[in-house]
Design an enzyme around this catalytic site. Structure first.
Site, PDB file in Angstrom:
ATOM      1  CE  LYS B 185      51.632 104.291  22.486  1.00  0.00           C
ATOM      2  NZ  LYS B 185      51.826 102.644  22.427  1.00  0.00           N
ATOM      3  N   GLY B 242      44.502 100.549  13.455  1.00  0.00           N
ATOM      4  CA  GLY B 242      44.312 100.260  14.769  1.00  0.00           C
ATOM      5  C   GLY B 242      42.815 100.533  14.656  1.00  0.00           C
ATOM      6  CB  SER B 243      40.178 101.889  18.337  1.00  0.00           C
ATOM      7  OG  SER B 243      40.845 102.596  18.436  1.00  0.00           O
ATOM      8  N   GLY B 246      41.325 106.030  18.678  1.00  0.00           N
ATOM      9  CA  GLY B 246      42.629 106.074  18.455  1.00  0.00           C
ATOM     10  C   GLY B 246      43.386 107.067  17.518  1.00  0.00           C
ATOM     11  N   GLY B 247      42.481 105.827  16.021  1.00  0.00           N
ATOM     12  CA  GLY B 247      43.479 106.516  14.404  1.00  0.00           C
ATOM     13  C   GLY B 247      42.315 108.565  14.629  1.00  0.00           C
ATOM     14  CD  GLU B 266      43.353  99.119   8.036  1.00  0.00           C
ATOM     15  OE1 GLU B 266      42.687  99.469   8.567  1.00  0.00           O
ATOM     16  OE2 GLU B 266      44.642  98.437   8.380  1.00  0.00           O
ATOM     17  CB  CYS B 303      41.126  96.300   9.493  1.00  0.00           C
ATOM     18  SG  CYS B 303      42.652  96.109   8.722  1.00  0.00           S
ATOM     19  CD  GLU B 395      35.475  97.017  13.016  1.00  0.00           C
ATOM     20  OE1 GLU B 395      36.199  98.399  12.771  1.00  0.00           O
ATOM     21  OE2 GLU B 395      36.203  96.352  12.699  1.00  0.00           O
TER      22      GLU B 395
END
Lengths: 532, 532
Positions: B185, B242-243, B246-247, B266, B303, B395
């Site tokens: 994607k 990603g965030s 989202g994860g 991650e 990250c 974060e």
């Protein structure tokens, strides 16, 4: 050794409430044994987990040799229990003494293998990449990596292996070996065996100077204690062997935590066996004997029990069916593990036999005076009827197997495509047949953790090459085995150490390689020390 | 090379609907590029997954050398794209060209390392336990084991690494190396770069004779295509960087499937840095420079960016703060990756600075004429205020860092105990200090995947010893890395072969060891052939 039925909170015993107790059941007699077992309270659950967390700080830093001594001390303390342990197991599970003796030996071997693994030491997958301070455009730092323990592990004892998959079994041994405290939820089908085994572990821990809280064990004959353990914030992973329903309930609980944790649930499977025509006609009699023995071994109470056997119509098939049915009919009944397992077996068997187009081939006779007796049963169904009815694809835990008679190899392949993930899949075929129908092996391989050729799946050899696991729903994580040395990988995580002075590194990663282990040094395997 | 914006369904390009298209955004200019990208339809999602499933049957059986050739062909096709690819990436991400050149080199290196791993061959962890037909009481069967691919893998491109963590990055490279088809994607922040890279992979696949469906890539600027991919029954695992939001959304979707699948997400972390007093006073200036550079590197869009820095009150601390603040004030602003990331940065920064007792130490100036510019910011708070306010533990993605000034070492330890799982944790301390406060290192180690000593965490070296991962919520699975050779372990499972005739075994497991790889033979490492 006295069985008090109290919970093991580290080195202490605790019976916080009298309001919920239960007794051990003797399946062969349908009676109960006298001792009371105390279901753990929420406070006791918390106390065990807190002690585990505290113990982790010191236990994680014990040397591999110290943990090996601890594991070997457990083997000695178990053996000291002698016949008392075996007799109690026989009463509580109905399993015959020779089987229990073998299972105890297997349990001792598992613990010993992990002690050996610790003493050899290379299992930590040490990796060292040395610094390149002058690299351009950026200097390369010194980076080293090894596997480290993760924290307290919750282990659920299984009903069908009172030793090998219970208190000191396939989950506890590697979890402790890696440096994780363990909290066991004892299986209520054999609480006395669990109590005795936990006493052995407790003694071994004290004798070898392990921290209080390195091992705890809690009782319950319901689901409350198990749920509380899985939900407890201190729990870092869960090991379970049992039913689909039980495993998935724990898995879902663990995923819904604010910090999800891995659940290694081994939930059984139907272990399809495919017999191709040439192989079937080659030695029909031996094949029938071997298969019948595998289907009925231990009253069929194995997660690797062959529940589905796929064959193709052929002139020799009816001979095979006659021989196979005769073998099954002659199987002596044996005591099943619990009243619940026995009742469920008869219920599921009845439902399976009532399905459309299912025809009974053989039923064994129950001649014993004892209670909770198994009745070996095989039935047949056509490939078409099998494909049309998903209810026939499910496990009937016990000595039951369904023969799926396909009209053609093509129909057999189509039927196999419907199978979900399995612990094992078996192909009985000549080499010519394997070469002629490559897609059969491919279809089976994509669905199973272990592919057996011209044998039966029921024996689970304890050796490094054994993968006891498989794609969902056989297990919740196909990447890990619960048997063999690699089962330790469930209870560790890799950790990198960047820019550490040599003196502060764990021994495993020190320049001088004080443990003499195999390490990956700058990408190459090495047993040597490296220049500092 | 033309950018058509059509979806890649195996070797075909497809734009099934005009009704949902989007364009690439140029953050430095706050404008859009002309090409249209076609969001994939449910039918296109299904077509990509179906082709992946079909491709798996043949791709899984390609030789390691064939797959190595495929990976190396990808590196060549990427390099052929030359400046066009770099310029497009510069436009779409705002990242400077030298950084992009470095990132492309890293991506090529990652692919090359996996090609090398395949050619060497031992990564499959082959294990052989030979039969003992005369063993008593039961014969021991021949059992062999190796790692096998699992099926189609869905990979989500990341926003902050258009090459190294995107179409041909850290998830795609090991997934393909292991023999799994990949469906990417594409990240909507750099669709043109993704299109060009996918064309390179497609060409490489065709040139090296890989099956149609070994690689697909779909576009979408929303969540529909990603969700459909994760929910598709053919998907066997998911890679994501990603965030947190989202994860976790993908993780929950994957767990709620009727067949749950692993999601390797991650999700970043605050990467705590602890600076002890002796270390702080030893070379205050260098330390301030090093830390400021790490906090602001790549506009803090890493990250591994150090979001929390813990120090203890000391006479030298105010000097350090002065120097550190001056460094931060002088940082040049740079373009952030997307409008969304830039807006979120300023919003989260504003919220963080508005918290009780938080005091701004330094803000950099924005002198550039370009849009979406970052503003380096550091603030300070007391240890007490930090502990009282969980909002300060989260974060802020971008060049922001909070200095937590603790009244004592004890307060610092107590504050560290509140930290959740992290990708990295850093300790700056003299050897004396490490020895004096052992619990600091232990607390950090229990919470992080990589522990850096006297350095900064921002560089993620691509080497076998790098563990890029960490306890939840840094990732969804602390047992796996997304960087380095061991990242391939995410996309394989072990499989056992019991009682197989030698001729039918995969080459990896054959007696004669035709690939000359390292294997575990009856528990011992060996490069030799074995007797049949």
């Amino acid at each position: 050794m006295t069985i008090t039925g109290k919970n093991f909170i580290g080195f202490s015993r605790s019976a916080a409430t009298e309001s919920h107790t239960f007794q051990a059941y003797v399946p062969a007699q349908a009676t109960h044994l006298p001792e009371k077992f105390y279901a753990a309270t929420p406070q006791e659950v918390d106390a065990a987990m807190q002690k585990g967390t505290q113990a982790f700080d010191t236990f994680a830093t014990t040397s591999p040799a110290q943990r090996a001594d601890f594991l070997m001390a457990i083997t000695r303390e178990i053996m000291v229990l002698g016949d008392e342990l075996l007799q109690r197991a026989h009463l509580e599970t109905g399993l015959p003494l020779p089987r229990l003796q073998g299972e105890r030996a297997r349990t001792i071997m598992q613990l010993t293998q992990f002690a050996d693994l610790l003493r050899e030491g290379s299992w930590v997958e040490a990796s060292i990449d040395t610094a390149e301070p002058n690299r351009s455009p950026l200097p390369k730092p010194d980076i080293r990596k090894m596997l480290v323990p993760i924290g307290p592990i919750v282990v659920f004892g299984s009903s069908n292996f009172p030793f090998a998959y219970s208190v000191a079994g396939v989950d506890t041994a590697p979890a402790l070996a890696a440096g994780n405290p363990v909290v066991v939820k004892a299986h209520p089908a054999h609480p006395g065996v669990s109590d005795l085994t936990a006493q052995a572990i407790q003694k071994a821990a004290e004798k070898t100077g392990m921290p209080d809280g390195v091992f705890s064990m809690l009782f319950d004959d319901g689901y409350i204690v198990g749920s509380a353990l899985v939900k407890h914030p201190a729990t870092k992973a869960v090991g379970f062997t049992g039913s689909q329903k039980g495993g998935m309930a724990l898995y879902k609980m663990a995923m819904e935590r604010s910090e999800p944790i891995p659940v290694f649930a081994e939930m059984g499977s139907v272990n399809p066996v495919v017999i191709l025509p040439e192989s079937l006609s080659a030695d029909t009699n031996s094949l029938a004997q071997m298969l019948a023995a595998s289907v009925t071994l231990g009253a069929g109470q194995f997660c690797t029990n062959p529940g589905l056997v796929f064959v193709v119509e052929s002139p020799e098939l009816e001979d095979f069916i006659t021989l196979y049915s005769r073998e099954i009919s002659n199987v002596a009944s044996t005591t099943m593990l619990t009243e619940g397992i026995c009742n469920t077996f008869y219920q599921l068997k009845k439902e399976a036999l009532a399905q459309n187009a299912v025809e009974i081939l053989a039923l064994s006779e129950i001649k014993s005076e004892e209670q909770n007796q198994s009745q070996a049963t095989v039935a047949r169904v056509s490939g078409k009827a099998f494909m049309a009815n998903p209810a026939l694809h499910e496990e009937v835990f016990g000595p039951y197997s369904l023969l799926v008679v396909c009209a053609s190899i093509h129909e057999l392949e189509t039927a196999l495509l419907l199978l979900k993930g399995q612990l094992t899949a078996t192909l009985m075929a000549t080499e010519t047949e394997v070469a002629r129908y490559p897609s059969i092996l491919r279809i089976l391989a994509q669905r199973a953790g272990r592919i057996v050729m011209n044998g039966v799946p029921t024996g689970v050899e304890v050796c490094p090459s054994m993968h006891h696991g498989g794609p969902f729903p056989a297990t919740t994580d196909s990447r890990f085995t619960s048997v063999g040395r690699h089962s330790i990988l469930r209870f560790v995580r890799p950790q990198s150490f960047q820019g550490w002075p040599n003196a502060l590194l764990p021994d495993v990663l020190k320049n001088e390689n004080p443990l003499g282990i195999r390490r990956l040094v700058n990408g190459q395997e090495s047993l040597e020390a490296i220049d500092g």
